[in-house]
Design an enzyme around this catalytic site. Structure first.
Site, PDB file in Angstrom:
ATOM      1  N   ASP A   1      -2.701   2.158   3.424  1.00 34.28           N
ATOM      2  CA  ASP A   1      -1.902   2.590   4.577  1.00 34.28           C
ATOM      3  C   ASP A   1      -0.461   2.716   4.093  1.00 34.28           C
ATOM      4  O   ASP A   1      -0.097   2.177   3.041  1.00 34.28           O
ATOM      5  CB  ASP A   1      -2.044   1.567   5.725  1.00 34.28           C
ATOM      6  CG  ASP A   1      -1.751   2.187   7.093  1.00 34.28           C
ATOM      7  OD1 ASP A   1      -0.993   3.173   7.161  1.00 34.28           O
ATOM      8  OD2 ASP A   1      -2.278   1.670   8.098  1.00 34.28           O
TER       9      ASP A   1
ATOM     10  N   ALA B   1      -0.824  -9.794   8.297  1.00 31.99           N
ATOM     11  CA  ALA B   1      -1.766  -9.849   7.171  1.00 31.99           C
ATOM     12  C   ALA B   1      -2.342  -8.470   6.867  1.00 31.99           C
ATOM     13  O   ALA B   1      -2.633  -8.164   5.705  1.00 31.99           O
ATOM     14  CB  ALA B   1      -2.893 -10.830   7.476  1.00 31.99           C
ATOM     15  N   TYR B   2      -2.501  -7.620   7.889  1.00 34.17           N
ATOM     16  CA  TYR B   2      -2.989  -6.252   7.638  1.00 34.17           C
ATOM     17  C   TYR B   2      -2.014  -5.540   6.696  1.00 34.17           C
ATOM     18  O   TYR B   2      -2.437  -4.940   5.696  1.00 34.17           O
ATOM     19  CB  TYR B   2      -3.123  -5.486   8.963  1.00 34.17           C
ATOM     20  CG  TYR B   2      -3.436  -4.013   8.794  1.00 34.17           C
ATOM     21  CD1 TYR B   2      -4.758  -3.568   8.703  1.00 34.17           C
ATOM     22  CD2 TYR B   2      -2.420  -3.048   8.730  1.00 34.17           C
ATOM     23  CE1 TYR B   2      -5.050  -2.213   8.551  1.00 34.17           C
ATOM     24  CE2 TYR B   2      -2.706  -1.699   8.574  1.00 34.17           C
ATOM     25  CZ  TYR B   2      -4.025  -1.286   8.483  1.00 34.17           C
ATOM     26  OH  TYR B   2      -4.311   0.052   8.320  1.00 34.17           O
ATOM     27  N   GLY B   3      -0.724  -5.607   7.004  1.00 34.36           N
ATOM     28  CA  GLY B   3       0.277  -4.922   6.177  1.00 34.36           C
ATOM     29  C   GLY B   3       0.321  -5.478   4.764  1.00 34.36           C
ATOM     30  O   GLY B   3       0.420  -4.731   3.785  1.00 34.36           O
TER      31      GLY B   3
ATOM     32  N   LYS C   1      -2.870  -4.305   2.867  1.00 33.85           N
ATOM     33  CA  LYS C   1      -2.884  -2.877   2.517  1.00 33.85           C
ATOM     34  C   LYS C   1      -1.969  -2.592   1.326  1.00 33.85           C
ATOM     35  O   LYS C   1      -2.280  -1.775   0.459  1.00 33.85           O
ATOM     36  CB  LYS C   1      -2.492  -2.029   3.722  1.00 33.85           C
ATOM     37  CG  LYS C   1      -3.578  -1.966   4.793  1.00 33.85           C
ATOM     38  CD  LYS C   1      -4.803  -1.224   4.263  1.00 33.85           C
ATOM     39  CE  LYS C   1      -5.978  -1.260   5.195  1.00 33.85           C
ATOM     40  NZ  LYS C   1      -7.163  -0.579   4.684  1.00 33.85           N
TER      41      LYS C   1
END
Ligand SMILES: NC(=O)c1ccc[n+]([C@@H]2O[C@H](COP(=O)([O-])OP(=O)(O)OC[C@H]3O[C@@H](n4cnc5c(N)ncnc54)[C@H](OP(=O)(O)O)[C@@H]3O)[C@@H](O)[C@H]2O)c1
Length: 252
Positions: free
Chosen positions: A157, A169-171, A174
């Site tokens: 992303d 945590a997603y960022g 990625k």
């Protein structure tokens, strides 16, 4: 336009003929469209996801498009190396090989300040988005290496966006996946396994809606716009993106 931002090319009708490809997040927005495109290009697709009724619907769609697909129910949050090793061995053993791995699954529950995120949810999100894709890849590598050409594609992303506030945590995961593409590729650059990344732009999916609930959804490209790029990276033509993250431009 640089190759990094080139639009997805036309996909040859037989780009993945005779290949076995595992797609994670296969009932998600991008996963389902990528799975269909892989089947149309001749691949036997293994649909990995955690909701069987949704997997069945994608399975039915694929049956009309290409070789008979397979379903592999799995919740990545609870999966460990033994589960991944079993998956890899069963796919390669029962389907006659393993030529591609496309990581579309992702967990994103919404924007939130790091300080407020439940510790267990933080660790689970890192696992689903980073350690699980790596451990699945690690288990598949011995089988992928047996083929004369094979590919691992991680879906990343925009680091400028998800490296910012509230992506949690997603960022972090990625951005780490993009680093994993470079690191793993550097370690496998003379072998038959090609490692690359795909950084799609905004897509009209459930995941996107969790961050941008108020946007005009129809102005955002449908995930099908990025399916040809997935096929391209999984096919031998994707060699130009070995060790790189591709950010193809698609029209809205
Ligand atoms: N949409 C965008 O604008 C955008 C932009 C850049 C990158 N991406 C990336 O594109 C990829 C595809 O995302 P998408 O937009 O298509 O999102 P999506 O429609 O929400 O699909 C994500 C898929 O991952 C699955 N998943 C989540 N947690 C899982 C778990 N624990 N075990 C197994 N599967 C799990 C979801 O299953 P459930 O339905 O059960 O939750 C869903 O099928 C992701 O890697 C995402 O980071 C998306």
């Amino acid at each position: 336009m640089s190759a990094t931002h080139a639009p997805p090319p036309e996909v040859a009708a037989d780009a993945l003929a005779g290949r076995v490809v595992v797609v994670t997040g296969a009932h998600g927005g991008l996963g389902a469209e990528a799975a269909k495109a892989c089947a149309r290009a001749g691949a036997t697709v293994v649909l990995l996801g955690r909701r069987v009724p949704k997997l069945n619907r994608v399975y039915d769609a694929l049956k009309t498009l290409g070789p008979e697909p397979a379903i592999y129910p799995m919740d990545l949050a609870g999966a460990d190396p033994a589960d991944f090793a079993e998956l890899a061995a069963r796919v390669a053993g029962e389907l006659g090989g393993l030529h591609g791995l496309l990581h579309c699954a992702a967990e994103f529950t919404g924007l939130a300040p790091l300080a407020t995120v439940d510790p267990e949810a933080f660790v689970r999100c890192l696992h689903v988005n980073l350690s699980a894709p790596w451990l699945l890849t690690q288990a598949c590598l011995p089988h992928l290496e047996k083929e004369s050409d094979s590919a691992v594609v991680f879906v990343t992303d925009d680091p400028a966006r998800v490296g910012g506030a509230y992506w949690g945590a997603y960022g972090l995961a990625k951005q780490a996946l993009a680093a994993l593409v470079r690191q793993l590729s550097a370690e496998t650059d003379t072998g038959s396994v090609r490692v690359s990344g795909l950084e799609p732009g905004p897509m009209r999916t459930d995941l996107r809606a969790r961050a941008y609930a108020d946007e005009a959804r129809l102005r955002v490209p449908a995930p099908a716009a990025y399916a040809p790029a997935c096929v391209h990276l999984l096919s031998p033509a994707g060699a130009a993106f070995r060790g790189r993250v591709w950010t193809p431009r698609v029209p809205a």
